[in-house]
Motif scaffolding. Structure first.
Motif, mmCIF file in Angstrom:
data_model
loop_
_atom_site.group_PDB
_atom_site.id
_atom_site.type_symbol
_atom_site.label_atom_id
_atom_site.label_comp_id
_atom_site.label_asym_id
_atom_site.label_seq_id
_atom_site.Cartn_x
_atom_site.Cartn_y
_atom_site.Cartn_z
ATOM 1 N N LYS A 190 -15.513 16.313 -20.511
ATOM 2 C CA LYS A 190 -16.878 16.804 -20.631
ATOM 3 C C LYS A 190 -17.264 17.589 -19.381
ATOM 4 O O LYS A 190 -16.994 17.165 -18.264
ATOM 5 C CB LYS A 190 -17.800 15.591 -20.800
ATOM 6 C CG LYS A 190 -19.230 15.899 -21.123
ATOM 7 C CD LYS A 190 -19.958 14.702 -21.732
ATOM 8 C CE LYS A 190 -19.852 13.408 -20.928
ATOM 9 N NZ LYS A 190 -20.446 12.254 -21.610
ATOM 10 N N GLY A 191 -17.857 18.774 -19.583
ATOM 11 C CA GLY A 191 -18.337 19.549 -18.434
ATOM 12 C C GLY A 191 -17.334 20.521 -17.845
ATOM 13 O O GLY A 191 -17.704 21.384 -17.053
ATOM 14 N N TYR A 192 -16.046 20.374 -18.188
ATOM 15 C CA TYR A 192 -15.012 21.253 -17.644
ATOM 16 C C TYR A 192 -15.250 22.684 -18.120
ATOM 17 O O TYR A 192 -15.631 22.849 -19.266
ATOM 18 C CB TYR A 192 -13.631 20.744 -18.095
ATOM 19 C CG TYR A 192 -12.469 21.519 -17.540
ATOM 20 C CD1 TYR A 192 -12.112 21.409 -16.211
ATOM 21 C CD2 TYR A 192 -11.756 22.404 -18.354
ATOM 22 C CE1 TYR A 192 -11.048 22.136 -15.693
ATOM 23 C CE2 TYR A 192 -10.694 23.134 -17.845
ATOM 24 C CZ TYR A 192 -10.351 23.002 -16.519
ATOM 25 O OH TYR A 192 -9.310 23.724 -16.009
ATOM 26 N N PRO A 193 -15.062 23.743 -17.336
ATOM 27 C CA PRO A 193 -14.501 23.740 -16.000
ATOM 28 C C PRO A 193 -15.544 23.668 -14.872
ATOM 29 O O PRO A 193 -15.147 23.590 -13.708
ATOM 30 C CB PRO A 193 -13.774 25.085 -15.932
ATOM 31 C CG PRO A 193 -14.612 25.988 -16.779
ATOM 32 C CD PRO A 193 -15.159 25.114 -17.883
ATOM 33 N N ALA A 194 -16.844 23.731 -15.198
ATOM 34 C CA ALA A 194 -17.839 23.702 -14.124
ATOM 35 C C ALA A 194 -17.764 22.375 -13.369
ATOM 36 O O ALA A 194 -17.886 22.317 -12.154
ATOM 37 C CB ALA A 194 -19.233 23.907 -14.703
ATOM 38 N N SER A 195 -17.551 21.274 -14.133
ATOM 39 C CA SER A 195 -17.416 19.953 -13.522
ATOM 40 C C SER A 195 -16.378 19.189 -14.336
ATOM 41 O O SER A 195 -15.723 19.764 -15.192
ATOM 42 C CB SER A 195 -18.767 19.232 -13.557
ATOM 43 O OG SER A 195 -19.156 19.045 -14.907
#
Ligand code: AMP
Ligand code: GLY
Length: 414
Positions: free
Chosen positions: A333-338
């Motif tokens: 979840k959130g990849y690639p920003a987090s």
């Protein structure tokens, strides 16, 4: 034979398992390793870079294999330190690994040796970048340093360019560094892997990776959301052109420039209407291409790498199946920003494909996510259709909260 493999992701697990399956039956050690890798390899309990080097000396390691790039350019370089201690290392010295670590170094190398690549200008500030772009869109902006595959922006218009320039020069998302403003090229991409031993080389099985997050090549660039590998991915004529115009001149250029190279060298190419051109070099195997390529490898990779690290080129020791291999990545979840850690992974027992762990942990609750890219699900087949149907079907059996996966790996751009 004792082999230490450096790294902790899916690529390193694929290398570890392929090395371990070598007929010479090596003992494999891993640093820093992962819970998944350490089912096959023994974890090296060492503190930091110095600790690792001391451990390899104390334990009389025969061969060090560099999986990821960071150690190659850290401090005085993994291969340089190995050389000083008399440990054969499959992976280039720090000077040579600048081909990956610095986009500007790589561009100068390419131009100096007349190897086909996009034209580019190096800049040091926001304003210089705007001047170099000179209103020509699309344009390609590349941060001049290691950025885990996230330092490149293909900008279709001024707004996109300004946003990325803001990240690089104002927010300093990747730290200090210069930027290349590069000519926008078009065409299908292909990843070519060379095993380089001084002035000799072997071209391994080609692959294609999928860098964008979402189906249809939409969304942000990632470290790679999947890959397809097969010798049939490129015709013998195309491989010959790539060898003559790119691989051979690169190896000759390294020799001419006094840049010693023993290890894998990854050529990221674009097949433009004017022929194949180099987009980037990486001084190690691709990830996730490695997870797709390694299951096709036959022979004795361990002895091949040991010999190569000692300057003895033995291409007869390895070969590749004729079939196809497809790798689907599950990202958190959130990849690639987090990224998101601790989500429990279900369905691994039901999955009939090979699974390489990119970022997981083993807990009392079972395997949980521990990184951006979490798992690589890899299947082979005699035909492309067989391999991709299996890979997608098996990947669909595995799940965790917020999991992200592309459904067009090995369908798009084929
Ligand atoms: P790199 O990290 O240099 O491989 O770049 C990441 C991705 O950006 C590549 O796989 C391409 O899809 C794209 N890219 C890089 N350079 C260019 C270029 N000169 N023209 C068009 N696309 C590019
Ligand atoms: N697959 C792209 C990379 O390894 O950088």
């Amino acid at each position: 034979m004792k082999i230490a493999v450096i790294g902790k992701g899916g690529r390193e697990q694929a290398l570890v398992e392929t090395l371990a399956a070598s007929p010479c039956q090596p003992e494999i050690y891993s640093f820093p390793g992962s819970d998944a890798i350490c089912r096959t390899a023994t974890r090296i309990e060492a503190d930091g870079f110095d600790g690792l080097m001391q451990w390899m000396v104390d334990n009389k390691v025969d061969l060090c294999v560099a999986g990821e790039e960071s150690y190659l350019v850290k401090e005085d370089g993994l291969a340089n330190r190995c050389a000083a201690l008399g440990i054969p290392c499959w992976g280039p010295r720090k000077e040579s690994a600048q081909l990956e670590a610095s986009k500007e170094f790589a561009k100068d190398f390419l131009l100096r040796h007349h190897i086909p690549t996009g034209m580019a200008t190096a800049v040091a500030s926001y304003d210089e970048a705007i001047a170099a772009i000179n209103g020509q869109y699309p344009t390609v902006l590349k941060f001049d340093g290691l950025a885990a595959g996230k330092g490149v922006a293909v900008c279709m218009d001024a707004a996109a360019a300004e946003e990325f320039l803001n990240e690089v020069f104002i927010q300093k998302r990747f730290g200090e560094g210069r930027l290349l403003v590069e000519e926008f090229l078009t065409g299908p991409e292909i990843s070519i892997f060379g095993a380089i031993c001084d002035d000799k080389y072997l071209i391994l099985c080609p692959a294609r990776d999928y860098k964008r997050l979402m189906d249809g090549d939409e969304g942000p660039n990632t470290g790679g959301m999947g890959a397809v590998a097969s010798r049939q991915l490129a015709s013998p004529e195309l491989i010959k052109t790539i060898e003559e115009t790119i691989v051979a001149p690169t190896v000759a250029g390294l020799q001419q420039d006094g840049l010693p190279y023993r290890g894998f060298l990854y050529f990221g190419l674009m097949l433009t209407p004017n022929g194949p051109k180099v987009i980037e070099y990486n001084c190690r195997f691709g990830d996730p291409e490695c997870e797709a390529v390694m299951p096709l490898l036959k022979g004795d990779l361990a002895t091949f790498c040991l010999n190569g690290a000692k300057g003895v080129f033995t291409p007869e020791l390895i070969s590749f199946d004729e079939g196809w291999s497809v790798c689907c990545i599950l990202a958190s979840k959130g990849y690639p920003a987090s990224s998101h850690s601790g989500d429990v992974i279900s369905g691994l027992d039901a999955c009939g494909a090979r699974v390489f762990h990119c970022g997981t942990k083993q807990t009392e609750a079972g395997w949980v996510t521990a990184g951006g890219r979490v798992l690589a699900i890899v299947a082979q087949g005699a035909t492309l259709d067989e391999a991709r149907t299996r890979a997608h079907a098996e990947a669909a059996k595995v799940d965790f909260d917020g999991s992200q996966r592309r459904s067009d790996i090995a369908y798009k751009n084929m």
